[in-house]
Motif scaffolding. Structure first.
Motif, PDB file in Angstrom:
ATOM      1  N   ILE A   9     -24.256 -60.092 130.523  1.00 50.59           N
ATOM      2  CA  ILE A   9     -23.275 -60.673 131.449  1.00 50.59           C
ATOM      3  C   ILE A   9     -21.907 -60.752 130.781  1.00 50.59           C
ATOM      4  O   ILE A   9     -20.891 -60.329 131.349  1.00 50.59           O
ATOM      5  CB  ILE A   9     -23.730 -62.068 131.928  1.00 50.59           C
ATOM      6  CG1 ILE A   9     -24.925 -61.942 132.868  1.00 50.59           C
ATOM      7  CG2 ILE A   9     -22.581 -62.821 132.615  1.00 50.59           C
ATOM      8  CD1 ILE A   9     -25.633 -63.259 133.161  1.00 50.59           C
ATOM      9  N   VAL A  10     -21.886 -61.286 129.566  1.00 52.85           N
ATOM     10  CA  VAL A  10     -20.620 -61.430 128.845  1.00 52.85           C
ATOM     11  C   VAL A  10     -20.001 -60.068 128.571  1.00 52.85           C
ATOM     12  O   VAL A  10     -18.805 -59.858 128.797  1.00 52.85           O
ATOM     13  CB  VAL A  10     -20.839 -62.229 127.538  1.00 52.85           C
ATOM     14  CG1 VAL A  10     -19.654 -62.104 126.605  1.00 52.85           C
ATOM     15  CG2 VAL A  10     -21.126 -63.694 127.852  1.00 52.85           C
ATOM     16  N   SER A  12     -20.444 -57.299 130.144  1.00 57.78           N
ATOM     17  CA  SER A  12     -19.997 -56.718 131.406  1.00 57.78           C
ATOM     18  C   SER A  12     -18.620 -57.260 131.801  1.00 57.78           C
ATOM     19  O   SER A  12     -17.756 -56.509 132.254  1.00 57.78           O
ATOM     20  CB  SER A  12     -21.023 -57.013 132.506  1.00 57.78           C
ATOM     21  OG  SER A  12     -20.541 -56.585 133.755  1.00 57.78           O
ATOM     22  N   ASP A  13     -18.419 -58.564 131.606  1.00 53.40           N
ATOM     23  CA  ASP A  13     -17.115 -59.157 131.900  1.00 53.40           C
ATOM     24  C   ASP A  13     -16.030 -58.584 130.988  1.00 53.40           C
ATOM     25  O   ASP A  13     -14.917 -58.300 131.439  1.00 53.40           O
ATOM     26  CB  ASP A  13     -17.171 -60.678 131.751  1.00 53.40           C
ATOM     27  CG  ASP A  13     -17.993 -61.356 132.840  1.00 53.40           C
ATOM     28  OD1 ASP A  13     -18.262 -60.724 133.894  1.00 53.40           O
ATOM     29  OD2 ASP A  13     -18.367 -62.534 132.637  1.00 53.40           O
ATOM     30  N   CYS A  14     -16.351 -58.407 129.711  1.00 53.59           N
ATOM     31  CA  CYS A  14     -15.389 -57.822 128.764  1.00 53.59           C
ATOM     32  C   CYS A  14     -15.059 -56.386 129.150  1.00 53.59           C
ATOM     33  O   CYS A  14     -13.898 -55.964 129.084  1.00 53.59           O
ATOM     34  CB  CYS A  14     -15.948 -57.880 127.346  1.00 53.59           C
ATOM     35  SG  CYS A  14     -16.140 -59.549 126.689  1.00 53.59           S
ATOM     36  N   LYS A  16     -15.124 -55.107 132.123  1.00 53.36           N
ATOM     37  CA  LYS A  16     -14.257 -55.128 133.314  1.00 53.36           C
ATOM     38  C   LYS A  16     -12.797 -55.325 132.917  1.00 53.36           C
ATOM     39  O   LYS A  16     -11.899 -54.673 133.466  1.00 53.36           O
ATOM     40  CB  LYS A  16     -14.703 -56.233 134.272  1.00 53.36           C
ATOM     41  CG  LYS A  16     -15.990 -55.921 134.999  1.00 53.36           C
ATOM     42  CD  LYS A  16     -16.458 -57.108 135.823  1.00 53.36           C
ATOM     43  CE  LYS A  16     -17.852 -56.860 136.358  1.00 53.36           C
ATOM     44  NZ  LYS A  16     -18.459 -58.071 136.928  1.00 53.36           N
ATOM     45  N   ARG A  64     -11.400 -68.156 126.624  1.00 53.58           N
ATOM     46  CA  ARG A  64     -12.255 -67.043 127.064  1.00 53.58           C
ATOM     47  C   ARG A  64     -11.526 -65.702 126.990  1.00 53.58           C
ATOM     48  O   ARG A  64     -12.078 -64.709 126.528  1.00 53.58           O
ATOM     49  CB  ARG A  64     -12.733 -67.272 128.496  1.00 53.58           C
ATOM     50  CG  ARG A  64     -13.937 -68.113 128.624  1.00 53.58           C
ATOM     51  CD  ARG A  64     -14.311 -68.284 130.121  1.00 53.58           C
ATOM     52  NE  ARG A  64     -15.411 -69.183 130.258  1.00 53.58           N
ATOM     53  CZ  ARG A  64     -15.311 -70.507 130.217  1.00 53.58           C
ATOM     54  NH1 ARG A  64     -14.150 -71.085 130.043  1.00 53.58           N
ATOM     55  NH2 ARG A  64     -16.388 -71.271 130.346  1.00 53.58           N
ATOM     56  N   MET A  68     -12.606 -62.513 124.794  1.00 53.65           N
ATOM     57  CA  MET A  68     -12.850 -61.205 125.401  1.00 53.65           C
ATOM     58  C   MET A  68     -11.966 -60.147 124.740  1.00 53.65           C
ATOM     59  O   MET A  68     -12.410 -59.009 124.515  1.00 53.65           O
ATOM     60  CB  MET A  68     -12.611 -61.273 126.906  1.00 53.65           C
ATOM     61  CG  MET A  68     -13.636 -62.151 127.611  1.00 53.65           C
ATOM     62  SD  MET A  68     -13.235 -62.456 129.330  1.00 53.65           S
ATOM     63  CE  MET A  68     -13.985 -61.023 130.064  1.00 53.65           C
ATOM     64  N   MET A 176     -20.193 -70.111 128.592  1.00 55.70           N
ATOM     65  CA  MET A 176     -20.883 -69.856 129.865  1.00 55.70           C
ATOM     66  C   MET A 176     -21.949 -70.932 130.103  1.00 55.70           C
ATOM     67  O   MET A 176     -22.073 -71.487 131.193  1.00 55.70           O
ATOM     68  CB  MET A 176     -21.496 -68.462 129.861  1.00 55.70           C
ATOM     69  CG  MET A 176     -22.141 -68.032 131.163  1.00 55.70           C
ATOM     70  SD  MET A 176     -22.693 -66.297 131.137  1.00 55.70           S
ATOM     71  CE  MET A 176     -23.998 -66.346 129.928  1.00 55.70           C
TER      72      MET A 176
END
Length: 181
Positions: A9-10, A12-14, A16, A64, A68, A176
């Motif tokens: 999840i983390v 994937s956010d990075c 993006k 955050r 990232m 998170m």
């Protein structure tokens, strides 16, 4: 949720953020020499440490985003080790993304092995300790760069980039989980 699920999840956010930044700037970071990548990482980690120590955030962007950026700059550093720096942007966005995915997968594999051996010790660490370890790894990479990227006995800059990436992911997982409570 398992560590692997949280990690995905983390990351994937990075990823993006990396994609969106590439749409804005392209792979302009290709011109960064090793010391510049290290200084970018230093700026991000130093800001996190200052916020942790003072409790004051005048810029307004949260920790955050800085974490990232540490993940993403660490991957850029790994790419720069493989490709060397360039005098001009010499890479298409699709190649930069493929290389991102390659190094993100390697970082996850390394994390899985180390997390097993260390028994998820990071879960019992303070976020500020994660920041200090990241800063230590940055300083190590600065010294390695000053030594013409050679080490006598220690792992190279790549190992430090992987560790910075993974410690930043661990911090992001902690944030998170904190949000979920």
């Amino acid at each position: 949720m398992s560590t692997l699920e949280e990690y995905d999840i983390v990351l994937s956010d990075c990823r993006k953020v990396y994609i969106l930044k590439m749409k804005d700037y392209g792979p302009s970071w290709r011109i960064m020499r090793p010391q510049t990548v290290n200084d970018q990482l230093f700026i991000k980690a130093k800001r996190i440490r200052t916020i942790e120590m003072t409790g004051v955030n005048l810029v307004g962007e949260d920790v955050r985003g800085e974490l990232m950026a540490i993940v993403n700059y660490s991957i850029m550093g790994l790419i720069q080790i493989e490709k060397g720096f360039a005098d001009a942007v010499d890479m298409k966005q699709d190649e930069a993304l493929a290389l991102y995915d390659k190094y993100a997968a390697r970082a996850k594999e390394l994390m899985t092995r180390k997390n097993h051996d260390y028994g998820e010790a990071w879960r019992d660490m303070l976020p500020s300790s994660l920041t200090d370890i990241i800063l230590t790894k940055i300083n190590r990479n600065k010294q390695i760069a000053a030594n013409d990227n050679r080490t006598l006995i220690s792992e190279g800059a790549d190992g430090n980039y992987y560790d910075m990436l993974n410690y930043a992911v661990f911090y992001l997982i902690k944030l998170m989980e904190q949000d979920e409570q």
